[in-house]
Design an enzyme around this catalytic site. Structure first.
Site, mmCIF file in Angstrom:
data_model
loop_
_atom_site.group_PDB
_atom_site.id
_atom_site.type_symbol
_atom_site.label_atom_id
_atom_site.label_comp_id
_atom_site.label_asym_id
_atom_site.label_seq_id
_atom_site.Cartn_x
_atom_site.Cartn_y
_atom_site.Cartn_z
ATOM 1 N N CYS A 70 2.791 3.348 8.094
ATOM 2 C CA CYS A 70 3.246 4.420 7.197
ATOM 3 C C CYS A 70 2.668 4.347 5.794
ATOM 4 O O CYS A 70 2.840 5.284 5.014
ATOM 5 C CB CYS A 70 4.776 4.448 7.156
ATOM 6 S SG CYS A 70 5.542 2.905 6.633
ATOM 7 N N HIS A 71 1.978 3.289 5.452
ATOM 8 C CA HIS A 71 1.467 3.127 4.076
ATOM 9 C C HIS A 71 0.019 2.673 4.130
ATOM 10 O O HIS A 71 -0.240 1.484 4.187
ATOM 11 C CB HIS A 71 2.307 2.087 3.348
ATOM 12 C CG HIS A 71 1.990 1.961 1.895
ATOM 13 N ND1 HIS A 71 1.119 1.020 1.392
ATOM 14 C CD2 HIS A 71 2.436 2.649 0.827
ATOM 15 C CE1 HIS A 71 1.064 1.112 0.078
ATOM 16 N NE2 HIS A 71 1.862 2.090 -0.286
ATOM 17 N N PHE A 72 -0.875 3.452 4.102
ATOM 18 C CA PHE A 72 -0.990 4.901 4.153
ATOM 19 C C PHE A 72 -1.563 5.285 5.510
ATOM 20 O O PHE A 72 -2.452 4.573 5.989
ATOM 21 C CB PHE A 72 -1.935 5.386 3.051
ATOM 22 C CG PHE A 72 -1.453 5.060 1.664
ATOM 23 C CD1 PHE A 72 -0.545 5.897 1.032
ATOM 24 C CD2 PHE A 72 -1.895 3.939 0.981
ATOM 25 C CE1 PHE A 72 -0.114 5.626 -0.263
ATOM 26 C CE2 PHE A 72 -1.460 3.663 -0.301
ATOM 27 C CZ PHE A 72 -0.572 4.503 -0.931
ATOM 28 N N ILE A 77 -2.314 -0.263 4.308
ATOM 29 C CA ILE A 77 -2.245 -1.279 3.258
ATOM 30 C C ILE A 77 -0.784 -1.711 3.121
ATOM 31 O O ILE A 77 0.115 -0.879 3.121
ATOM 32 C CB ILE A 77 -2.729 -0.718 1.907
ATOM 33 C CG1 ILE A 77 -4.172 -0.234 1.998
ATOM 34 C CG2 ILE A 77 -2.583 -1.755 0.803
ATOM 35 C CD1 ILE A 77 -4.613 0.582 0.799
#
Length: 169
Positions: A70-72, A77
């Site tokens: 979910c990131h990103f 990351i």
């Protein structure tokens, strides 16, 4: 301090998260997925760069860790705030390890430098926490520490003046 060992495996950390290590109402680590380490390899009340106590811990990085999805999206990351939280977690753990009573709360950090990233191809993070102050008075229980996070031996995060307190509330 003598009642606790100087290293802890994952099951020990999970006991801490459940409130079984330092006792109910005292310092606890979060449960997964917010637990940001897999083991503590060293801990002291008088070691480290300033002779006021230290912690060294490790976190195994695998591509399936929850935050990569979910990131990103498309550019995975680990959020830098999770590395900072790991350092705060270890600072509070050290206060509980000392036998000091109360629940841990992060109070702030003086300076944060992020100079690298944790991507899914990294293998291991190593956290280093070096206390500059460990205070226990009638009214205040607090640790102040500097810290760094290494990814596969490369320093990627550095912090100064992290503050964690223990409170009865």
């Amino acid at each position: 301090m003598a009642q606790y060992p100087s290293s802890f495996d994952k099951e020990d950390l999970l006991k801490c998260a459940r409130g079984e290590l330092f006792g109910p109402g005292n310092a606890q680590l979060p449960e997964p997925p917010m637990l940001m380490m897999d083991r503590i390899t060293e801990i002291s009340g008088d070691g480290g760069a300033h002779g006021k106590g230290h912690v060294v811990a490790e976190f195994d990085i695998t591509p399936d860790l929850w935050f990569f999805a979910c990131h990103f999206p498309g550019n995975p990351i680990m959020p830098g705030c999770l590395g900072l939280d790991g350092l705060w977690q270890l600072t509070g753990f050290n206060l509980g390890w000392r036998g000091w009573q109360g629940r841990g709360y992060a109070l702030g950090v003086g300076e944060v430098k992020l100079t690298g990233m944790v991507r899914p191809d990294r293998k291991m993070l190593t956290y280093h926490v070096d206390f500059t102050k460990a205070i226990q008075t009638r009214r205040l229980t607090m640790g102040v520490a500097d810290g760094r996070v290494e990814a596969d031996g490369e320093v990627i995060y550095q912090v100064k003046d992290m503050k964690v307190a223990l409170s009865e509330n």
